[in-house]
Design an enzyme around this catalytic site. Structure first.
Site, PDB file in Angstrom:
ATOM      1  N   ARG A 172      -3.946   6.388   8.409  1.00 28.23           N
ATOM      2  CA  ARG A 172      -2.490   7.260   8.762  1.00 28.23           C
ATOM      3  C   ARG A 172      -2.883   8.914   8.402  1.00 28.23           C
ATOM      4  NH1 ARG A 172       2.415   4.419   8.502  1.00 28.23           N
ATOM      5  NH2 ARG A 172       3.383   6.039   7.233  1.00 28.23           N
ATOM      6  N   ARG A 176      -8.389  17.231   8.881  1.00 23.98           N
ATOM      7  CA  ARG A 176      -8.646  18.332  10.055  1.00 23.98           C
ATOM      8  C   ARG A 176      -9.441  19.531   9.558  1.00 23.98           C
ATOM      9  NH1 ARG A 176      -2.412  18.331   9.923  1.00 23.98           N
ATOM     10  NH2 ARG A 176      -1.765  16.701  11.465  1.00 23.98           N
ATOM     11  N   ARG A 249       4.952  -3.692  -2.147  1.00 20.81           N
ATOM     12  CA  ARG A 249       5.066  -2.463  -3.160  1.00 20.81           C
ATOM     13  C   ARG A 249       6.553  -2.057  -2.908  1.00 20.81           C
ATOM     14  NH1 ARG A 249       2.501  -2.245  -7.486  1.00 20.81           N
ATOM     15  NH2 ARG A 249       2.591  -0.245  -8.062  1.00 20.81           N
ATOM     16  N   ARG A 280       5.424  11.355  -6.080  1.00 22.44           N
ATOM     17  CA  ARG A 280       5.962  12.608  -5.353  1.00 22.44           C
ATOM     18  C   ARG A 280       7.340  12.836  -6.027  1.00 22.44           C
ATOM     19  NH1 ARG A 280       5.247  10.013   0.387  1.00 22.44           N
ATOM     20  NH2 ARG A 280       6.552   7.890   0.156  1.00 22.44           N
ATOM     21  N   GLU A 303       9.676   9.978  -7.325  1.00 23.99           N
ATOM     22  CA  GLU A 303       9.321   8.745  -6.884  1.00 23.99           C
ATOM     23  C   GLU A 303       8.102   7.917  -7.506  1.00 23.99           C
ATOM     24  OE1 GLU A 303       8.967   8.516  -2.400  1.00 23.99           O
ATOM     25  OE2 GLU A 303       7.515   7.008  -2.729  1.00 23.99           O
ATOM     26  N   TYR A 349       3.293  -2.163   8.423  1.00 21.21           N
ATOM     27  CA  TYR A 349       3.770  -0.696   7.921  1.00 21.21           C
ATOM     28  C   TYR A 349       4.036   0.049   9.044  1.00 21.21           C
ATOM     29  CZ  TYR A 349       2.804   3.191   4.705  1.00 21.21           C
ATOM     30  OH  TYR A 349       3.071   4.451   3.961  1.00 21.21           O
ATOM     31  N   ASP A 351       6.650   2.691  11.178  1.00 26.13           N
ATOM     32  CA  ASP A 351       7.559   3.876  11.027  1.00 26.13           C
ATOM     33  C   ASP A 351       8.858   3.508  11.830  1.00 26.13           C
ATOM     34  OD1 ASP A 351       5.742   5.103   9.534  1.00 26.13           O
ATOM     35  OD2 ASP A 351       4.595   6.404  11.058  1.00 26.13           O
TER      36      ASP A 351
END
Ligand code: UDP
Length: 372
Positions: A172, A176, A249, A280, A303, A349, A351
């Protein structure tokens, strides 16, 4: 039968499907266990600050699918927000996903892209067929970057060792060798101008919705209300855990209003180290730079990752889970009057944009391809 469809769950899949059915002249009833619509996309203005808080964690809308983008734009406008994530490791802040800026800062170098390719190649370990998240990550970025930015965060997020997780989770995140630091590469991206809840209000306009009711607690009575059922809850719960409990989870949030204008200078700060208990901190003010927020305060949300089978967020997908899900998927096929969709029913999972695409396709299939 009162309705054509009983839709169990007022989240993204259920709401899009309901909207499509209603638009095509079918009657629908939507029900949800929670006391609000929108599922995990639900957002609300925080007390007197008016700051739009995403109640279940920051949701960035992004897609390259023109059809999905056109569809969602019927229900909201979007701002021009582009998601960038920072991560705190030790005493320093780095850019995520790992990019040339992250690599240079971490190793104290000033590599250019071509050097970075060679540099990463020298760090990578050759693993022919990576079997798990750790092997996959090490084969992509080497042990040091993995140890700094992936291992601790992943252990916190998933509550297990990365060697137990499927390799796919890490793909995911792009790696770069340029300074490009946008989290998503999609053609379209933004935050709904007034948050997510108004999208659901508009999709469900004219649709009867009953909140705070549990389909599974009285499924025969609910079933009698409609010709067909659309179920978007956890798949293992639907089948009374007859093949066992899938691993899910969950997350827990701690929200604080602070008397400072800007707490962290960005919408999402990840914490890579296991010594920090949360994964986070969200500061939703930064999602809406177009709004003139009051400088006297901000809202932050810490979180924490946890297990709470009453509020599943993420399918974990351990190997035994995948085997168990396959058995549930076979049972699902036998339920000829029920359609299953969304992250929880499909144990995937997904989006938001993928769920919208799936719901549009499923609605079309129900019509035999003749929906608008
Ligand atoms: N991840 C990580 N470090 C980070 C961010 C992500 O190791 O700073 C890994 C982690 O395993 C996580 C996965 O990448 O579960 C996917 O991250 P993403 O940001 O897509 O998760 P989401 O926003 O859906 O929770």
């Amino acid at each position: 039968m009162q309705y054509d469809y009983l839709i169990v769950g007022a989240g993204m899949f259920g709401s899009v499907f309901a909207q499509q059915m209603r638009e095509n002249g079918r009657s629908v009833l939507v029900i949800d266990r929670r006391r609000h619509i929108g599922g995990n996309c639900y957002s609300y203005p925080y007390e007197d600050t008016g700051i739009l808080v995403h109640a279940y964690g920051t949701h960035i809308f992004h897609t390259s699918d023109q059809r999905v983008w056109d569809y969602i734009n019927r229900f909201t406008g979007f701002n021009r927000y582009q998601h960038r994530v920072l991560t705190t490791h030790g005493e320093r802040v780095f850019s995520m996903p790992i990019n040339l800026g992250t690599i240079n800062a971490y190793f104290g170098l000033s590599l250019r892209p071509a050097d970075a390719d060679a540099f990463l190649a020298s760090k990578r370990e050759t693993i022919a067929e990576p079997q798990n998240l750790e092997e996959k990550a090490i084969s992509l970025i080497g042990r040091e970057l993995y140890g700094a930015f992936i291992r601790g965060y992943t252990r916190k997020q998933w509550g297990c060792d990365p060697t137990e997780l499927p390799a796919g989770i890490i793909t995911r995140l792009p790696i770069r060798t340029s300074f490009h630091d946008s989290y998503f590469d999609d053609v379209y991206q933004g935050i709904p101008l007034e948050g997510y809840t108004p999208i659901f209000e508009r999709m469900l306009a004219g649709v009867p919705v009953e909140l705070g009711v549990d389909f599974l607690a009285d499924r025969e009575a609910w079933r009698r209300k409609a010709r067909r059922v659309v179920y978007t809850g956890p798949i293992d719960r639907y089948f009374d855990h007859c093949h066992g409990r899938l691993n899910w989870r969950s997350v827990r949030f701690e929200t604080d209003r602070l008397a400072e204008s800007d707490h962290q200078g960005t919408s999402v700060m990840n914490f890579a180290d296991e010594s920090v208990p949360y994964t986070r901190i969200h500061e939703p003010k930064h999602l809406h730079l177009e709004k003139p927020w009051n400088p006297s305060g901000t809202v932050i949300i810490r979180e924490y990752s946890c297990v709470d089978n009453d509020a599943p967020y993420y399918p974990v997908n351990f190997v035994p889970d995948r085997e168990m899900y396959t058995k549930y998927a076979l049972l699902e096929q036998k339920e000829s009057h029920t359609v299953f969709g969304g992250r929880l029913a499909k144990y995937k999972y997904f989006d938001m944009h993928q769920v919208i695409g799936a719901a549009l396709a499923m609605a079309k299939k129900e019509f035999g391809g003749d929906a608008h």
